[in-house]
Design a protein around this motif. Sequence first.
Motif, mmCIF file in Angstrom:
data_model
loop_
_atom_site.group_PDB
_atom_site.id
_atom_site.type_symbol
_atom_site.label_atom_id
_atom_site.label_comp_id
_atom_site.label_asym_id
_atom_site.label_seq_id
_atom_site.Cartn_x
_atom_site.Cartn_y
_atom_site.Cartn_z
ATOM 1 N N PHE A 212 0.795 -1.147 0.072
ATOM 2 C CA PHE A 212 -0.103 0.006 0.054
ATOM 3 C C PHE A 212 0.741 1.192 0.223
ATOM 4 N N THR A 213 0.730 2.332 -0.734
ATOM 5 C CA THR A 213 1.635 3.146 -1.208
ATOM 6 C C THR A 213 1.497 4.050 0.155
ATOM 7 N N GLN A 214 0.597 4.311 0.835
ATOM 8 C CA GLN A 214 0.529 5.122 1.974
ATOM 9 C C GLN A 214 -0.080 4.531 3.189
ATOM 10 N N LEU A 215 1.011 4.335 4.292
ATOM 11 C CA LEU A 215 0.385 3.777 5.434
ATOM 12 C C LEU A 215 0.808 4.510 6.790
ATOM 13 N N LYS A 216 1.517 5.380 6.559
ATOM 14 C CA LYS A 216 2.037 6.108 7.731
ATOM 15 C C LYS A 216 2.403 7.619 7.103
ATOM 16 N N PRO A 217 2.473 8.384 8.074
ATOM 17 C CA PRO A 217 2.858 10.031 7.797
ATOM 18 C C PRO A 217 4.171 10.136 7.213
ATOM 19 N N HIS A 218 4.530 10.843 6.145
ATOM 20 C CA HIS A 218 5.773 11.271 5.553
ATOM 21 C C HIS A 218 6.436 11.930 6.868
ATOM 22 N N GLY A 219 7.768 11.722 7.089
ATOM 23 C CA GLY A 219 8.467 12.070 8.039
ATOM 24 C C GLY A 219 8.754 11.456 9.398
ATOM 25 N N SER A 220 7.697 10.306 9.475
ATOM 26 C CA SER A 220 7.351 9.931 10.795
ATOM 27 C C SER A 220 8.599 8.624 11.032
ATOM 28 N N PRO A 221 9.195 8.624 12.160
ATOM 29 C CA PRO A 221 10.278 7.634 12.345
ATOM 30 C C PRO A 221 9.925 6.408 13.174
ATOM 31 N N ILE A 222 8.373 6.157 13.116
ATOM 32 C CA ILE A 222 7.865 5.158 13.673
ATOM 33 C C ILE A 222 7.446 4.079 13.058
ATOM 34 N N GLY A 223 7.992 3.113 13.114
ATOM 35 C CA GLY A 223 7.245 1.747 12.441
ATOM 36 C C GLY A 223 7.332 0.519 13.240
ATOM 37 N N GLY A 224 6.647 -0.642 12.618
ATOM 38 C CA GLY A 224 6.559 -1.984 13.084
ATOM 39 C C GLY A 224 6.199 -2.703 12.289
ATOM 40 N N ARG A 225 5.802 -4.157 12.875
ATOM 41 C CA ARG A 225 5.105 -5.160 12.358
ATOM 42 C C ARG A 225 4.416 -5.891 13.189
ATOM 43 N N ILE A 226 3.272 -6.719 12.730
ATOM 44 C CA ILE A 226 2.661 -7.705 13.533
ATOM 45 C C ILE A 226 2.324 -8.808 12.729
ATOM 46 N N PHE A 227 2.711 -10.205 13.526
ATOM 47 C CA PHE A 227 2.367 -11.270 12.910
ATOM 48 C C PHE A 227 0.913 -11.774 13.642
ATOM 49 N N PHE A 228 -0.020 -12.019 12.661
ATOM 50 C CA PHE A 228 -1.373 -12.358 13.263
ATOM 51 C C PHE A 228 -1.389 -14.253 13.047
ATOM 52 N N ILE A 229 -1.513 -14.824 14.116
ATOM 53 C CA ILE A 229 -1.325 -16.238 14.092
ATOM 54 C C ILE A 229 -2.419 -16.994 14.474
ATOM 55 N N GLN A 230 -2.653 -18.083 14.107
ATOM 56 C CA GLN A 230 -3.966 -18.913 14.401
ATOM 57 C C GLN A 230 -3.730 -19.248 15.836
ATOM 58 N N GLU A 231 -5.008 -19.468 16.248
ATOM 59 C CA GLU A 231 -5.323 -19.715 17.821
ATOM 60 C C GLU A 231 -4.595 -21.332 17.913
ATOM 61 N N ASN A 232 -4.106 -21.565 19.168
ATOM 62 C CA ASN A 232 -3.216 -22.832 19.424
ATOM 63 C C ASN A 232 -2.079 -23.142 18.749
ATOM 64 N N THR A 233 -1.453 -22.143 18.091
ATOM 65 C CA THR A 233 -0.293 -21.998 17.495
ATOM 66 C C THR A 233 0.826 -22.348 18.662
ATOM 67 N N ASP A 234 1.751 -23.203 18.544
ATOM 68 C CA ASP A 234 2.957 -23.588 19.334
ATOM 69 C C ASP A 234 3.910 -22.141 19.227
ATOM 70 N N LEU A 235 3.845 -21.268 20.050
ATOM 71 C CA LEU A 235 4.516 -20.243 20.047
ATOM 72 C C LEU A 235 5.970 -20.183 19.909
ATOM 73 N N LYS A 236 6.259 -21.245 20.738
ATOM 74 C CA LYS A 236 8.012 -21.362 20.968
ATOM 75 C C LYS A 236 8.403 -22.014 19.476
ATOM 76 N N GLN A 237 7.553 -22.998 19.006
ATOM 77 C CA GLN A 237 8.043 -23.647 17.900
ATOM 78 C C GLN A 237 8.133 -22.422 16.660
ATOM 79 N N LEU A 238 7.099 -21.410 16.632
ATOM 80 C CA LEU A 238 6.955 -20.549 15.608
ATOM 81 C C LEU A 238 8.041 -19.596 15.904
ATOM 82 N N VAL A 239 8.418 -19.025 17.090
ATOM 83 C CA VAL A 239 9.616 -18.142 17.297
ATOM 84 C C VAL A 239 10.741 -18.731 16.904
ATOM 85 N N ASP A 240 11.219 -20.252 17.117
ATOM 86 C CA ASP A 240 12.364 -20.680 16.708
ATOM 87 C C ASP A 240 12.534 -20.848 15.308
ATOM 88 N N TYR A 241 11.620 -21.177 14.678
ATOM 89 C CA TYR A 241 11.474 -21.007 13.276
ATOM 90 C C TYR A 241 11.793 -19.605 12.691
#
Length: 263
Positions: A212-241
């Motif tokens: 998407f060409t615009q998801l944040k204000p120009h000049g903003s130094p703040i960013g990040g990401r989110i991983f959406f995962i299925q319920e009952n996912t083994d969190l340790k296995q996921l993070v290790d991968y």
Amino acid sequence: MLYSVRMRAAQGSTHEQGGKHISGAERLVSGELLTSAAAAMLRRALSHSRGTADFINLTVETVPVEAVREVTCLPIITVNTPDMIAGRESAQAMLIRAGVAPVAAAAGMSALAGLPVSLRGAMVVNAQTGLRLDTQAERGVRVSRMDIADEQDYLHWLNRQGYGNNQIHLREAVVLAAKVMSAPGMVAELCWSDDPEYTAGYVATPAAYTRFTQLKPHGSPIGGRIFFIQENTDLKQLVDYLQYQPILVKVPAAGGAADAVSE
């Protein structure tokens, strides 16, 4: 033998002591490319638009070739949005179409938009409830040990689709998204950059990398990401991968289904 090369750069102090995050980079390279890859990371840390780093951590580790898995680049779709609000509405709708519950998509967008400082990694969020599952605070969960399988093939693939001017941002994001979407239990990823001059962001799903060409204000130094995962996912296995499984990302054959389109 391959080498995992990882760079983290901060200003004012180390990350662990509250220093401002400046830059990070990941490569998985052969021995003949090791020196040039490390030098490029140091140059990046010392000349980034977020500032000049005074704490740089460069880590090099050997990786047995037989431990490496290959995955294929996701198709790239570009959605031209007139402004940030429209971009975020479109991205949220894309998350819902990918299987993220509306309440979780809204919670994730709100969490990312409300960050006081950039995340160094990713929040891991339940795709049904919107609750954050990791306990890493501003550090988040990092994705490591990944790269393009063939650099020239990848550059030609991008150029064929008119993305030659976006190679740096796209290169890193598409590689990371391909690894993330190959992880167990992953539903979707939402991300925008902490680069003040780069307003684009993306939603990755198993079907596509949608930019998407615009998801944040120009000049903003703040960013990040989110991983959406299925319920009952083994969190340790996921993070290790995400952290430890070496991945090389290959491009599809010319004219294949993973060539980019625009909307």
